[in-house]
Design a protein around this motif. Structure first.
Motif, PDB file in Angstrom:
ATOM      1  N   GLY A  21       0.788  -1.227   0.000  1.00 17.88           N
ATOM      2  CA  GLY A  21       0.000   0.000   0.000  1.00 17.88           C
ATOM      3  C   GLY A  21       0.816   1.270   0.000  1.00 17.88           C
ATOM      4  N   ASN A  22       0.126   2.365  -0.153  1.00 15.57           N
ATOM      5  CA  ASN A  22       0.750   3.692  -0.149  1.00 15.57           C
ATOM      6  C   ASN A  22       0.954   4.158   1.277  1.00 15.57           C
ATOM      7  OD1 ASN A  22       0.686   3.838  -2.917  1.00 15.57           O
ATOM      8  ND2 ASN A  22      -1.338   4.778  -2.958  1.00 15.57           N
ATOM      9  N   LYS A  23       1.973   4.920   1.460  1.00 18.20           N
ATOM     10  CA  LYS A  23       2.241   5.473   2.786  1.00 18.20           C
ATOM     11  C   LYS A  23       1.837   6.940   2.790  1.00 18.20           C
ATOM     12  CE  LYS A  23       4.374   1.784   4.228  1.00 18.20           C
ATOM     13  NZ  LYS A  23       3.479   0.679   4.265  1.00 18.20           N
ATOM     14  N   PRO A  25      -0.608  10.437   3.830  1.00 21.24           N
ATOM     15  CA  PRO A  25      -2.016  10.812   3.732  1.00 21.24           C
ATOM     16  C   PRO A  25      -2.598  10.463   2.368  1.00 21.24           C
ATOM     17  CG  PRO A  25      -0.630  12.744   3.517  1.00 21.24           C
ATOM     18  CD  PRO A  25       0.272  11.603   3.868  1.00 21.24           C
ATOM     19  N   LEU A  26      -3.886  10.387   2.363  1.00 20.88           N
ATOM     20  CA  LEU A  26      -4.587  10.086   1.122  1.00 20.88           C
ATOM     21  C   LEU A  26      -4.367  11.196   0.114  1.00 20.88           C
ATOM     22  CD1 LEU A  26      -7.837   8.364   1.976  1.00 20.88           C
ATOM     23  CD2 LEU A  26      -7.060   8.494  -0.294  1.00 20.88           C
ATOM     24  N   TYR A  27      -4.180  10.848  -1.117  1.00 15.65           N
ATOM     25  CA  TYR A  27      -3.944  11.843  -2.162  1.00 15.65           C
ATOM     26  C   TYR A  27      -5.131  11.865  -3.097  1.00 15.65           C
ATOM     27  CZ  TYR A  27      -2.270  13.909  -6.462  1.00 15.65           C
ATOM     28  OH  TYR A  27      -2.158  14.688  -7.581  1.00 15.65           O
ATOM     29  N   MET A  28      -5.761  13.014  -3.195  1.00 14.35           N
ATOM     30  CA  MET A  28      -6.856  13.193  -4.148  1.00 14.35           C
ATOM     31  C   MET A  28      -6.417  14.248  -5.152  1.00 14.35           C
ATOM     32  SD  MET A  28      -9.246  11.121  -3.227  1.00 14.35           S
ATOM     33  CE  MET A  28     -10.724  11.695  -3.995  1.00 14.35           C
TER      34      MET A  28
END
Length: 56
Positions: A21-23, A25-28
């Motif tokens: 997975g990505n590390k 914060p969520l990126y929008m």
């Protein structure tokens, strides 16, 4: 010995799951602005030329 056999797969699974997975914060991605409404190009209709019947 038995403890080592059980501990190795547990450590392996933990390491694999930790690497997924990505590390951070969520990126929008920023929303794309809506295209500006353009005025419809009005093409004038061809002039209706009615030729008068030729009179002799």
């Amino acid at each position: 010995m038995r403890r080592s056999i059980l501990l190795f797969p547990l450590c392996l699974v933990t390491a694999v799951l930790a690497g997924c997975g990505n590390k951070g914060p969520l990126y929008m991605p920023p929303p794309k602005p809506a295209p500006a409404p353009t005025a419809a190009k009005v093409v004038p209709a061809p002039a209706a030329t009615t030729a008068a019947p030729a009179q002799h």
